[in-house]
Design an enzyme around this catalytic site. Structure first.
Site, PDB file in Angstrom:
ATOM      1  N   CYS A 150       6.964  32.022  -5.960  1.00  0.00           N
ATOM      2  CA  CYS A 150       7.084  31.904  -7.418  1.00  0.00           C
ATOM      3  C   CYS A 150       7.356  30.445  -7.777  1.00  0.00           C
ATOM      4  CB  CYS A 150       8.212  32.801  -7.931  1.00  0.00           C
ATOM      5  SG  CYS A 150       8.519  32.549  -9.690  1.00  0.00           S
ATOM      6  N   LYS A 186       5.820  44.773  -9.789  1.00  0.00           N
ATOM      7  CA  LYS A 186       6.398  43.480 -10.103  1.00  0.00           C
ATOM      8  C   LYS A 186       7.410  43.180  -8.990  1.00  0.00           C
ATOM      9  CE  LYS A 186       7.443  41.307 -14.503  1.00  0.00           C
ATOM     10  NZ  LYS A 186       8.382  40.342 -13.951  1.00  0.00           N
ATOM     11  N   SER A 187       7.712  41.925  -8.741  1.00  0.00           N
ATOM     12  CA  SER A 187       8.596  41.602  -7.618  1.00  0.00           C
ATOM     13  C   SER A 187      10.000  42.167  -7.846  1.00  0.00           C
ATOM     14  CB  SER A 187       8.654  40.097  -7.414  1.00  0.00           C
ATOM     15  OG  SER A 187       7.385  39.612  -7.014  1.00  0.00           O
ATOM     16  N   SER A 217       0.507  31.643  -8.532  1.00  0.00           N
ATOM     17  CA  SER A 217       0.024  30.727  -9.576  1.00  0.00           C
ATOM     18  C   SER A 217       0.268  29.269  -9.184  1.00  0.00           C
ATOM     19  CB  SER A 217       0.651  31.067 -10.923  1.00  0.00           C
ATOM     20  OG  SER A 217       2.041  31.021 -10.825  1.00  0.00           O
ATOM     21  N   GLY A 263      -5.108  39.869 -11.834  1.00  0.00           N
ATOM     22  CA  GLY A 263      -3.884  39.781 -12.633  1.00  0.00           C
ATOM     23  C   GLY A 263      -4.179  39.330 -14.043  1.00  0.00           C
ATOM     24  N   LYS A 292       3.005  36.448   0.488  1.00  0.00           N
ATOM     25  CA  LYS A 292       2.245  35.811  -0.613  1.00  0.00           C
ATOM     26  C   LYS A 292       2.529  34.311  -0.648  1.00  0.00           C
ATOM     27  CE  LYS A 292       1.072  36.466  -5.481  1.00  0.00           C
ATOM     28  NZ  LYS A 292       1.269  37.337  -6.634  1.00  0.00           N
ATOM     29  N   GLY A 327      -6.501  34.920  -7.684  1.00  0.00           N
ATOM     30  CA  GLY A 327      -6.428  33.682  -8.443  1.00  0.00           C
ATOM     31  C   GLY A 327      -7.671  33.584  -9.307  1.00  0.00           C
TER      32      GLY A 327
HETATM   33  C1  SIN Z   1       7.757  34.832 -12.737  1.00  0.00           C
HETATM   34  O1  SIN Z   1       8.315  35.942 -12.760  1.00  0.00           O
HETATM   35  O2  SIN Z   1       8.243  33.844 -13.326  1.00  0.00           O
HETATM   36  C2  SIN Z   1       6.478  34.659 -11.973  1.00  0.00           C
HETATM   37  C3  SIN Z   1       6.475  35.376 -10.682  1.00  0.00           C
HETATM   38  C4  SIN Z   1       5.624  34.721  -9.630  1.00  0.00           C
HETATM   39  O3  SIN Z   1       4.791  33.871  -9.947  1.00  0.00           O
HETATM   40  O4  SIN Z   1       5.779  35.031  -8.448  1.00  0.00           O
END
Ligand code: SIN
Length: 308
Positions: free
Chosen positions: A133, A46-47, A197, A270, A169, A248
């Site tokens: 994001c 996760k980021s 997204s 994902g 990304k 995607g």
């Molecule tokens: C999120 O944590 O709200 C989404 C993260 C992302 O789309 O990069």
């Protein structure tokens, strides 16, 4: 015919082209190992940010039928905790030959530097820079990926602070994704991940008239995003000379083959985990193999970029 699904992504060997996309799972080494055991060729964390982030209140994700919508708010325990998770995951993934990609993000261009440096010290195989994001707080003017110059500046900052290959990304929510791709490649990106997204979108509870997600709007993912992602990957592949990770809405071997046909070196998965569970990685690989067998392709290189 013996089929070899392995790929080399920015000099890193992956046993197969499927990658756990950032943001779905990937906060603890135990979960990353389970994804690897389910058949992924690489897992993305996760980021990660310098400081811990709580993210947005629940509900943060909604399955609206055709796809998902999410606004998680980049929740994560911060770099200090995550470097330990990366170290532990690396140790357990190595015997499986599965690679680890550390996704990072920051609030400012400057903060991408120290974030990349700290995270790199844990030895991820690649760094992925999340500049796309769509769920931004009100105090952000726009995402970094919205402007080619700013996207290039972030890339330079990361490249100056890591010895790992860097994927950037990108977002589909721009007028011209190719210009952004060209800017980050010129700034030193070793590869591109396309795409994050779509949106933000909005879904209401029509009884109350209120948005269902607590944040209100959210990023749209899953199958409705796929045709847009495929077009973005094709255009980027034709414009720049670095590997592209296509993602995607990929849910099947058919979708993975389509991504490879438009030029993807590897394929992120994902939202499909929400529908199919972790077994999706093994299923995509098996279906991809049977596609290759039918067409007489022993390796992915044989048809990469041949479509579109
Ligand atoms: C999120 O944590 O709200 C989404 C993260 C992302 O789309 O990069």
């Amino acid at each position: 015919m013996s089929i070899d699904l392995s790929v080399t992504l920015c000099g890193v060997h992956l046993p197969n082209p499927t990658i756990l996309a950032s943001g779905i799972l990937g906060l603890t080494h135990e979960v990353m190992v389970r994804v690897a055991e389910a058949g992924a060729g690489a897992v993305t964390t996760k980021s990660i940010s310098l400081a811990p982030r709580d993210g947005y209140p629940n509900p943060v994700v909604l399955d609206w039928g055709p796809g998902l919508i999410n606004a998680v708010g980049l929740s994560n325990p911060g770099v200090e905790v995550m470097v330990e998770e990366i170290r532990a995951a690396k140790e357990r993934l190595a015997p499986l030959g599965v690679r680890l990609i550390a996704s990072i993000f920051a609030d400012t261009i400057y903060d991408f530097g120290p974030t990349a440096r700290y995270v790199s010290a844990a030895g991820p195989d690649l760094i992925e820079v999340n500049i796309s994001c769509p769920n931004l707080d009100d105090d952000y003017l726009q995402m970094f990926a919205a402007d080619p110059y700013v996207a290039g500046q972030v890339t330079r900052r990361v490249k100056g602070n890591t010895d790992r290959p860097v994927l950037v990304k990108l977002s589909p929510n721009v007028t011209d994704i190719v210009r952004v791709a060209e800017a980050v490649v010129e700034a030193g990106a070793d590869g591109i991940t396309a795409v994050n997204s779509l949106g933000p979108g909005l879904i209401l509870d029509i009884e109350t008239g209120r948005p269902i997600l607590a944040h209100g709007t959210g990023g749209v993912s899953g199958p409705p995003l796929r045709p847009i992602a495929v077009r973005c990957v094709r255009d980027i592949y034709r414009a720049v000379d670095v590997p592209v990770v296509g993602m995607g809405g990929v849910t099947s071997g058919r979708d993975a083959a389509e991504m490879v046909l438009v030029g993807a070196t590897a394929v992120g998965i994902g939202s499909a985990i929400a529908y199919q569970g972790m077994k999706v990685f093994g299923e995509v690989c098996r279906e991809l193999e049977s596609y290759m067998e039918r067409h007489g392709f022993e390796r992915l290189e044989r048809f990469r970029g041949r479509g579109g």
